[in-house]
Design a protein around this motif. Structure first.
Motif, PDB file in Angstrom:
ATOM      1  N   LYS A  63       0.862  -1.176   0.000  1.00  0.00           N
ATOM      2  CA  LYS A  63       0.000   0.000   0.000  1.00  0.00           C
ATOM      3  C   LYS A  63       0.902   1.230   0.000  1.00  0.00           C
ATOM      4  CE  LYS A  63      -3.782  -2.172   2.344  1.00  0.00           C
ATOM      5  NZ  LYS A  63      -4.103  -2.756   3.615  1.00  0.00           N
ATOM      6  N   ARG A  65       2.575   4.568   0.949  1.00  0.00           N
ATOM      7  CA  ARG A  65       2.702   5.306   2.206  1.00  0.00           C
ATOM      8  C   ARG A  65       2.097   6.688   2.031  1.00  0.00           C
ATOM      9  NH1 ARG A  65       8.813   5.029   3.999  1.00  0.00           N
ATOM     10  NH2 ARG A  65       8.470   7.131   3.301  1.00  0.00           N
ATOM     11  N   PRO A  66       1.890   7.430   3.119  1.00  0.00           N
ATOM     12  CA  PRO A  66       1.329   8.789   3.008  1.00  0.00           C
ATOM     13  C   PRO A  66       2.129   9.702   2.078  1.00  0.00           C
ATOM     14  CG  PRO A  66       1.348   8.089   5.298  1.00  0.00           C
ATOM     15  CD  PRO A  66       2.055   7.018   4.514  1.00  0.00           C
ATOM     16  N   ASP A  67       3.444   9.473   1.993  1.00  0.00           N
ATOM     17  CA  ASP A  67       4.261  10.313   1.102  1.00  0.00           C
ATOM     18  C   ASP A  67       4.239   9.816  -0.344  1.00  0.00           C
ATOM     19  OD1 ASP A  67       5.815   8.043   1.258  1.00  0.00           O
ATOM     20  OD2 ASP A  67       7.579   9.031   2.101  1.00  0.00           O
ATOM     21  N   LYS A  69       5.293   6.882  -1.539  1.00  0.00           N
ATOM     22  CA  LYS A  69       6.273   5.843  -1.865  1.00  0.00           C
ATOM     23  C   LYS A  69       5.668   4.460  -1.695  1.00  0.00           C
ATOM     24  CE  LYS A  69      10.494   8.335  -0.772  1.00  0.00           C
ATOM     25  NZ  LYS A  69      11.695   8.353   0.057  1.00  0.00           N
ATOM     26  N   GLN A  71       6.702   0.705  -0.911  1.00  0.00           N
ATOM     27  CA  GLN A  71       7.831  -0.036  -0.367  1.00  0.00           C
ATOM     28  C   GLN A  71       7.415  -1.407   0.125  1.00  0.00           C
ATOM     29  OE1 GLN A  71       9.160   2.770   2.661  1.00  0.00           O
ATOM     30  NE2 GLN A  71      10.838   3.409   1.314  1.00  0.00           N
ATOM     31  N   THR A 119      12.262   0.162  -2.432  1.00  0.00           N
ATOM     32  CA  THR A 119      11.365   1.253  -2.802  1.00  0.00           C
ATOM     33  C   THR A 119      11.166   1.260  -4.302  1.00  0.00           C
ATOM     34  OG1 THR A 119      12.229   2.564  -0.960  1.00  0.00           O
ATOM     35  CG2 THR A 119      10.994   3.744  -2.656  1.00  0.00           C
TER      36      THR A 119
END
Length: 121
Positions: A63, A65-67, A69, A71, A119
């Motif tokens: 899923k 990430r908030p930023d 990315k 990973q 990433t």
């Protein structure tokens, strides 16, 4: 036959004078139109397909990430992707060479590097 090292007529001086040297155009690549060049193209296309497949797998199993990315850990990816291909580490290294993924270290080892973050770029 003067260029054939297995021939009785082999001419070492001629062979050395006609071969390509590092830095020459075409050095390290098969001659265009040869079967070797065709095999190289097919192999390159196959590697690119495997890289795309791996990137798709990474994207589908993580899923964002908030930023933004995407990973996964090496352990998670290895467990999922090893069922598809046994070349997990090699494909990861090629994907990093092409700027599609990033991870720390030169080489990843199953077990030891299971927590290394990969990433998707």
């Amino acid at each position: 036959q003067k260029l054939n090292p297995f021939s009785e007529e082999f001419d070492h001086e001629l062979a050395m004078s006609t071969r390509l040297h590092k830095g020459d155009e075409g050095y390290g690549h098969p001659k265009e139109g040869t079967k070797t060049a065709e095999r190289a193209k097919r192999a390159e296309a196959h590697i690119h397909r495997e890289i795309r497949d791996m990137c798709f797998i990474i994207e589908s199993m993580a899923k964002p990430r908030p930023d933004g990315k995407i990973q996964v850990t090496f352990g998670e990816l290895f467990d999922r992707y090893v069922r598809i291909s046994d070349k997990v580490v090699g494909i990861l290294m090629r994907a990093r060479k092409h700027g599609l993924v990033d991870f720390e270290g030169e080489m990843l080892w199953q077990g030891r590097d299971d927590n290394v973050i990969i990433t998707l770029l």
